[in-house]
Enzyme design. Structure first.
Site, PDB file in Angstrom:
ATOM      1  N   LYS A  46     -15.165  -4.264   4.915  1.00 16.32           N
ATOM      2  CA  LYS A  46     -14.592  -5.092   3.852  1.00 16.32           C
ATOM      3  C   LYS A  46     -15.511  -6.257   3.523  1.00 16.32           C
ATOM      4  O   LYS A  46     -16.409  -6.598   4.299  1.00 16.32           O
ATOM      5  CB  LYS A  46     -13.234  -5.629   4.262  1.00 16.32           C
TER       6      LYS A  46
ATOM      7  N   CYS B 223       0.804  -1.236   0.000  1.00 20.06           N
ATOM      8  CA  CYS B 223       0.000   0.000   0.000  1.00 20.06           C
ATOM      9  C   CYS B 223       0.836   1.284   0.000  1.00 20.06           C
ATOM     10  O   CYS B 223       0.603   2.154  -0.849  1.00 20.06           O
ATOM     11  CB  CYS B 223      -0.976   0.023   1.166  1.00 20.06           C
TER      12      CYS B 223
ATOM     13  N   HIS C 296      -8.270  -1.253  -0.833  1.00 25.47           N
ATOM     14  CA  HIS C 296      -7.267  -2.306  -1.069  1.00 25.47           C
ATOM     15  C   HIS C 296      -8.048  -3.490  -1.602  1.00 25.47           C
ATOM     16  O   HIS C 296      -9.091  -3.826  -1.051  1.00 25.47           O
ATOM     17  CB  HIS C 296      -6.616  -2.824   0.205  1.00 25.47           C
TER      18      HIS C 296
END
Ligand SMILES: [Zn+2]
Ligand SMILES: [Zn+2]
Length: 680
Positions: free
Chosen positions: A507, A372, A553
């Site tokens: 997520k 990242c 992500h």
């Protein structure tokens, strides 16, 4: 004695004398229910549906490591589980549980654990007892005994258990005053039990369960008697410190598999066998795919030519998809200044998973555990406008994580691996379409590699504690809604888990189900409301002002190493044709036809087939057997007849003999099978 009201699941209320038992009520409902009943669940009649009278089950009990607990089971659903023979003394909601209720399986296994202890005490009376809880596939009980339990011991114990089960011994609950209970265990020198009673028993009266001659300090509940406990198998013995604490005496844990029926037990044992047969570490060596080299260190993977070839095919496919789907591919360094990892926060919350710093010219550098920050630096390398968004940066990025040597496992848990990583930087208005595209991509990946079943979990925040999370509530709502709506729109059922999200964003996790029903965590699509703020990311909006982009992500395969391990096990090493390292093996029956065999091999190779000619001076059956063991999809047998006719005799690794075919015809069908990436 007064009367009490019992509310049944259908809402009907029965007025019964105080002291009536669930077993009495089951008998009143039907003899069949009375016969099938294992345990009862009671809850407060005033509470609504789903209210809980008892706490959540101890995770250490349904999990694998019950170390600091007595060994009862509360059940995972609302209410408290009690024995069928327990007298009811106040108004309750009552449910009679049979084999159909998953909670009853834990009670059943717990009773089986007592049966194990009863058998062991009968055979080895000097043994000291630890705890014996149910676990996911059965139960264990722990014992202190000088000599190790041998395989012969286990056989004897199993036999004794069957004997006791056949006697249909009732499991009887008894209440004993605490001092008496301590004294009882002190007298019989059951030191661990003594300790448990002293620590765990909070009431003046302590509950015990008697199964024949055996008694155990236990909060229960239990099934009525031993007769149903038939489908079990003692699997293994493992050392375990008392209460899981090093320095404490080491006990022997006898683990057992246990199910309601022999059929379920057999299916479980079969699955274990299959898992062994498919073990990627075993197949990795047999098929020469990869290795882990002691000289290099644990958890580091060497890809051999055949494994490397499959990896190349997987990565090439993925790269082509990335370009098609509007990603840019980038590369970032494996080692970067440690300060960068301070900015990202990894040196704080991720410290334990990182390798130590490396000093270069008086500055500390850090081997990257994640990609990242690297992608963030690329994003930040120039001023972005709303017209540039979304920016999708993808990298097959190799990362290094410190995993304890004890948890390393083949390709599944390693110290260096390559993620198919990507970071998406977008505006809030782009969330929905980006999420949908990610999910669509994830499903395309799984379909392509032959996985058809999934489980999806959405991890959400705990809305009552926004202070524990990064990001604004509207970001959380929007992102979570986008994830949930996408799954609903594409008709994929998912489980929503509140309070499970990381502090930095919600997520979605996709778990695939493999050929033998195991689930594997693979894809993650994870929002991040933290890093954009820490790195002060921005873009120039349509209004001319500076705004902070949202960041996602996402990894689809997760780790290429791990995904490969899963592929090996899913296919048991028999990869579909398009992935097989060797697609065709040419097997000449004798030296005399070697020229024709070479011609066949060359023709296939020229057309892009991965073909190998077995020129060894071996008999044909040996050549076929070896090709089968290598799980090569097609074997072409060529002899005089084939050479004359310009044909090949085709043999498939699982379909067997397919007969003679003209070479050109075989080649054409081969190419179709490869191009369509057929999963055969
Ligand atoms: Zn117990
Ligand atoms: Zn990331």
């Amino acid at each position: 004695m007064g009367s009490i009201q019992i509310t049944l699941p259908d809402g009907s209320v029965q007025e019964v004398p105080q002291g009536t038992t669930p077993a009495d009520i089951a008998r009143k409902i039907s003899p069949r229910l009375a016969d099938a009943a294992l345990v009862a669940r009671v809850s407060d009649p005033a509470a609504g549906n789903g209210a809980s009278a008892a706490g959540k089950p101890d995770s250490s009990i349904s999990g694998n490591a019950a170390t600091d607990t007595t060994d009862g089971y509360d059940g995972s659903s609302a209410g408290e589980l009690i024995d069928l023979r327990r007298p009811l003394d106040h108004n309750v909601k009552l449910q009679i549980l049979t084999e159909r209720d998953p909670d009853s399986l834990y009670v059943f296994r717990h009773s089986a654990a007592h049966l194990l202890a009863a058998a062991v005490m009968e055979l080895y009376p000097n043994v000291k007892l630890g705890i014996g809880p149910p676990i996911d596939t059965g139960f264990f009980y722990e014992f202190l005994r000088e000599q190790p339990f041998t395989t012969e011991d286990l056989e004897k114990i199993e036999k004794k258990m069957h004997e006791l089960a056949a006697q249909d011994l009732p499991n009887e609950r008894k209440l004993v005053p605490k001092p008496e209970a301590v004294e009882l265990y002190r007298k019989s020198d059951q030191i661990f039990k003594c300790e448990l009673v002293e620590e765990k028993a909070t009431d003046p009266m302590v509950s015990f369960y008697a199964t024949g001659k055996f008694i155990d300090f236990c909060r229960g509940p239990h099934i009525p008697s031993t007769r149903r406990i038939q489908a079990f198998k003692l699997m293994s013995v493992a050392g375990a410190y008392w209460k899981g604490r090093e320095g404490n005496p080491q006990l022997q844990r006898i683990y057992a598999a246990c199910f309601f029926t022999q059929k379920e037990l057999d299916a479980y044992l079969h699955r274990l066998e299959e898992a062994k047969r498919r073990d990627h570490r075993k197949l990795g060596a047999e098929l020469d795919l990869f290795s882990i080299e002691d000289e290099a260190g644990p958890g580091l993977i060497f890809w051999h030519p055949k494994g490397g070839l499959i990896r190349t095919i997987v990565e090439d496919w993925l790269r082509a998809e990335l370009f098609k789907r509007g990603y840019d591919i980038v590369y970032t360094p494996h080692i970067m200044r440690r300060e960068l990892w301070n900015t990202s926060g990894h040196t704080g919350f991720y410290k334990d998973n990182m390798f130590g710093p490396v000093e270069v010219e008086k500055a500390d550098y850090q081997l990257k555990p994640m990609n990242c920050p690297g992608h963030i630096l690329i994003y930040k390398s120039k001023l972005r406008s709303y017209r540039d968004l979304p920016v999708r940066l993808a990298e097959l990025g190799t990362v290094y994580r410190y995993e304890r040597s004890g948890v390393l496992h083949g390709l599944l848990r390693v110290r260096g691996f390559t993620q198919d990583d990507a970071h998406i930087f977008c505006m809030p208005s782009q969330i929905e379409s980006e999420v949908e595209a990610c999910i669509d991509f994830a499903f395309a990946v799984m379909k392509n590699f032959g996985f058809e079943q999934f489980e999806v979990e959405l991890s959400d925040w705990d809305e009552s504690h926004p202070e524990n999370y990064a990001g604004k509530p509207e970001d959380w709502h929007r992102a979570t809604a986008a994830l949930a709506e996408t799954m609903t729109r594409i008709k994929v059922p998912f489980k929503r888990i509140a309070g499970e999200a990381a502090f930095y964003g919600p997520k979605i996790d996709v778990k695939l189900i493999d050929a033998i029903g195991r689930s594997w965590q693979l894809t993650t699509v994870q929002f991040d409301f933290n890093l954009p703020a820490r790195f002060k990311l921005e873009y120039v909006g349509e209004d001319g002002g500076r705004h902070q982009p949202l960041m996602v992500h996402r990894a689809l395969l997760g780790s290429v190493e791990r995904f490969f391990g899963i592929l090996v096990e899913h296919y048991a090493g028999a990869f579909p044709l398009w992935l097989a390292p060797v697609q065709v093996q040419v097997c000449p029956v004798s030296e005399k036809v070697i020229d024709y065999a070479k011609h066949v091999t060359e023709t296939l190779r020229r057309h892009g087939t991965r073909v190998h000619l077995d020129e060894r001076n071996e008999k044909l059956p040996a050549k076929i057997r070896d090709a089968q063991l290598q799980k090569i999809p097609y074997m072409l047998v060529v002899g005089g007849k084939e050479a004359e006719a310009g044909t090949v005799s085709v043999r498939h690794r699982s379909k067997g003999d397919l007969g003679p075919k003209p070479l050109a015809e075989f080649l054409a069908s081969l190419q179709t099978e490869i191009e369509t990436r057929a999963i055969a």
